[in-house]
Enzyme design. Structure first.
Site, mmCIF file in Angstrom:
data_model
loop_
_atom_site.group_PDB
_atom_site.id
_atom_site.type_symbol
_atom_site.label_atom_id
_atom_site.label_comp_id
_atom_site.label_asym_id
_atom_site.label_seq_id
_atom_site.Cartn_x
_atom_site.Cartn_y
_atom_site.Cartn_z
ATOM 1 N N GLN A 185 0.795 -1.234 0.000
ATOM 2 C CA GLN A 185 0.000 0.000 0.000
ATOM 3 C C GLN A 185 0.832 1.291 0.000
ATOM 4 O O GLN A 185 0.443 2.275 -0.611
ATOM 5 C CB GLN A 185 -0.925 -0.029 1.220
ATOM 6 C CG GLN A 185 -1.946 1.073 1.286
ATOM 7 C CD GLN A 185 -2.910 0.853 2.429
ATOM 8 O OE1 GLN A 185 -3.846 0.074 2.347
ATOM 9 N NE2 GLN A 185 -2.674 1.522 3.537
ATOM 10 N N GLU A 218 -2.759 9.180 -0.795
ATOM 11 C CA GLU A 218 -1.976 9.966 0.160
ATOM 12 C C GLU A 218 -0.892 10.777 -0.532
ATOM 13 O O GLU A 218 0.067 11.230 0.104
ATOM 14 C CB GLU A 218 -1.391 9.052 1.235
ATOM 15 C CG GLU A 218 -2.498 8.305 1.960
ATOM 16 C CD GLU A 218 -2.148 7.910 3.370
ATOM 17 O OE1 GLU A 218 -1.048 8.234 3.845
ATOM 18 O OE2 GLU A 218 -2.996 7.268 4.006
ATOM 19 N N GLU A 258 5.412 -1.963 8.132
ATOM 20 C CA GLU A 258 4.064 -1.874 8.702
ATOM 21 C C GLU A 258 3.181 -2.965 8.105
ATOM 22 O O GLU A 258 3.210 -3.188 6.890
ATOM 23 C CB GLU A 258 3.465 -0.493 8.401
ATOM 24 C CG GLU A 258 2.039 -0.335 8.930
ATOM 25 C CD GLU A 258 1.428 1.011 8.577
ATOM 26 O OE1 GLU A 258 2.190 1.985 8.365
ATOM 27 O OE2 GLU A 258 0.187 1.094 8.508
ATOM 28 N N ASP A 315 -0.719 -1.794 12.346
ATOM 29 C CA ASP A 315 -1.853 -0.900 12.105
ATOM 30 C C ASP A 315 -3.128 -1.746 12.196
ATOM 31 O O ASP A 315 -3.850 -1.716 13.189
ATOM 32 C CB ASP A 315 -1.680 -0.239 10.720
ATOM 33 C CG ASP A 315 -2.880 0.582 10.292
ATOM 34 O OD1 ASP A 315 -3.756 0.853 11.131
ATOM 35 O OD2 ASP A 315 -2.961 0.978 9.096
ATOM 36 N N LYS A 317 -4.312 6.322 15.338
ATOM 37 C CA LYS A 317 -5.252 7.062 14.491
ATOM 38 C C LYS A 317 -6.452 7.364 15.375
ATOM 39 O O LYS A 317 -7.273 6.468 15.633
ATOM 40 C CB LYS A 317 -5.692 6.201 13.302
ATOM 41 C CG LYS A 317 -4.587 5.810 12.321
ATOM 42 C CD LYS A 317 -5.186 4.852 11.281
ATOM 43 C CE LYS A 317 -4.209 4.434 10.232
ATOM 44 N NZ LYS A 317 -4.748 3.324 9.391
ATOM 45 N N SER A 358 -6.249 8.144 5.052
ATOM 46 C CA SER A 358 -6.203 8.434 3.614
ATOM 47 C C SER A 358 -7.231 9.514 3.250
ATOM 48 O O SER A 358 -7.014 10.292 2.325
ATOM 49 C CB SER A 358 -6.403 7.164 2.790
ATOM 50 O OG SER A 358 -7.460 6.394 3.271
ATOM 51 N N LYS A 383 3.368 9.711 10.331
ATOM 52 C CA LYS A 383 3.077 9.253 8.981
ATOM 53 C C LYS A 383 1.875 10.044 8.487
ATOM 54 O O LYS A 383 0.731 9.738 8.822
ATOM 55 C CB LYS A 383 2.765 7.748 9.047
ATOM 56 C CG LYS A 383 2.794 7.050 7.719
ATOM 57 C CD LYS A 383 2.552 5.552 7.865
ATOM 58 C CE LYS A 383 1.086 5.217 7.905
ATOM 59 N NZ LYS A 383 0.682 4.066 7.102
HETATM 60 P P1 PGA Z 1 -6.320 4.377 5.927
HETATM 61 O O1 PGA Z 1 -4.812 4.094 5.548
HETATM 62 O O2 PGA Z 1 -6.456 5.759 6.453
HETATM 63 O O3 PGA Z 1 -7.009 4.195 4.604
HETATM 64 O O4 PGA Z 1 -6.716 3.365 6.959
HETATM 65 C C1 PGA Z 1 -3.702 4.405 6.298
HETATM 66 C C2 PGA Z 1 -2.843 3.212 6.603
HETATM 67 O O5 PGA Z 1 -3.144 2.074 6.209
HETATM 68 O O6 PGA Z 1 -1.842 3.335 7.297
HETATM 69 ZN ZN ZN Z 2 -1.515 0.983 7.383
#
Ligand code: PGA
Ligand code: ZN
Length: 423
Positions: A172, A214, A294, A321, A346, A376, A397
């Site tokens: 990703q 991103e 990650e 994560d 998050k 994202s 990040k």
């Molecule tokens: P997400 O991605 O905000 O779409 O969850 C961020 C990540 O995977 O670190």
């Molecule tokens: Zn992630």
């Protein structure tokens, strides 16, 4: 002591084109603060959820007018006149009023909006920076001082794949991570320069320079390792030393290419069982200057997590994560099992600032580091930058070193370093 005079919420559009909440809290003094929250658009059922209207005639059901009216008509009248310093009490009240494990009644978007407003108002009324206010809040609750010594090391998203881009890469995110020995300003400069160079390198190879969610480039490369090759080449091209000046990070988000106990990636012609996949990951860490891995394993493959954490060099961060998603129980389990060395913070995967600080405390007691991350689907709010400094996150990040919603946060870190920590 300042009190809440008025809270007014409304819809805005986030970086992925979905509605989200922005709100303003006005204090009795007339001073006001504004905040907005990221969207949880690529969510799993395992994390807190946004309240969405589900009205197919507006924004494909993604509108947040119900959440907005909860802020304006349900919550605001109840906390009008309260001190802006009642962060813990109001956060707790919000969680209880919601009453669900995943914030699905009021919505995590509703709850986090109020929580962020309170913190910003508390800091403004005390006439101190938000990061200092949050740092003091942590100390007052947990009786532990976190000395604010540095700006967390940034991980800059440079190439996107997986669910964040419609290209062919399985992983990703591929990040460039300047050495932690640089000041934030120098790290930022180097990342911006490498990112521009990367565009030239991709153009030279006739690869597309369109970007993912991103802000990282999303070229169609033959394998995931090609992305690491290109980043290494770009670093060298800029006369920087890979593994000394600049390191690499990868968010594999492995759950997305894991089926029936096997990992399927472009780098191999056949699907890999756990042991074979582990060998592949180990060779990646040996052949490239990888500092952070990650989500190298799927979220339910705890056995894989434990194995990689004990197999690769202890200098490499094994960052979780998806297996944790801001769950206190999962975090405690990961610590007990030694399944990772760091986890992502998050806030909109859990709800309130108070909840976030509780996770920080669990991690600190368990000797686990943490990384504050944006989503994202983002807004231009820079709350996450102050949060990261306040809790002295190991890394941050926030996406690529371009695009407004990303640089809003990096620029705030730069401002703190320049105007406050440097003095
Ligand atoms: P997400 O991605 O905000 O779409 O969850 C961020 C990540 O995977 O670190
Ligand atoms: Zn992630």
């Amino acid at each position: 002591m300042s009190t809440i005079k008025e809270i007014h919420a409304y819809e805005i559009i986030d970086s992925k084109g979905y509605p989200t909440i922005e709100a303003r809290l006005t204090m009795d003094s007339g001073l006001y603060v504004v905040t907005s929250v990221p969207g949880a658009t690529t969510v799993s059922t395992k994390e807190a959820v946004d309240l969405r209207d589900q009205d197919p005639n507006r924004f494909f059901g993604m509108g947040v007018t119900h959440a907005v009216s909860y802020v304006n008509e349900l919550i605001a009248p109840k906390i009008k006149g309260a001190s802006v310093n009642k962060q813990l009490e109001i956060d707790k009240w919000l969680s209880q009023a919601d009453g669900t494990g995943n914030k699905s009644r009021l919505g995590v978007n509703t709850i986090l909006t109020i929580s962020q407003l309170l913190a910003k108002a508390g800091a403004l009324s005390a006439n101190i920076s938000l990061y200092k206010y949050i740092n003091q809040l942590y100390k007052s609750v947990y009786k532990e001082e976190i000395p604010v010594e540095k700006i967390p090391t940034p991980m800059f998203n440079s190439i996107n794949g997986g669910a964040h881009a419609n290209n062919t890469l399985d992983f990703q995110e591929f990040q460039i991570i300047p050495s932690s020995s640089f000041t934030f300003g120098t790290a930022y400069q180097k990342a911006v320069e490498i990112f521009s160079e990367l565009k030239r390198v991709l153009e030279y190879r006739n690869a597309t320079t369109s970007v993912g969610d991103e802000g990282g480039f999303s070229p169609n490369l033959t394998t995931n390792l090609d992305a690491l090759e290109i980043l290494t080449e770009t670093i060298t091209q800029k006369k920087m030393r890979s593994g000394l000046d600049i390191f690499l990070g990868i968010d594999l988000a492995a759950t997305h290419f894991y089926r029936n106990g096997q990992y399927t990636i472009k780098d191999k012609t056949h699907s890999l069982r756990q042991a074979e996949y582990l060998d592949f990951l180990e060779s990646v860490t040996k052949n490239y200057s990888v500092l952070v891995l990650e989500d190298p394993f799927a979220e339910d493959d705890w056995d894989g997590w434990k194995k990689i954490s004990s197999k690769v060099s202890s200098n490499i961060y094994i960052l979780a994560d998806e297996p944790i998603r801001m769950s206190k129980d999962k975090l405690a389990y990961a610590i007990k099992e030694g399944a990772c060395t760091s986890f992502l913070i998050k806030p909109n995967q859990i709800g309130t600032l108070t909840d976030v600080l509780e996770l920080v405390n669990i991690a600190r007691r368990g000797n686990l580091t943490y990384v504050v991350a944006s989503r994202s689907s983002e807004t231009n709010d820079d709350f996450a930058a102050d949060l990261a400094v306040a809790i002295q996150s190991e890394f941050v990040k926030f996406g690529a070193p371009t695009r407004g919603e990303r640089v809003a946060k990096y620029n705030r870190l730069w401002q703190i370093e320049r105007d406050e920590l440097g003095k």
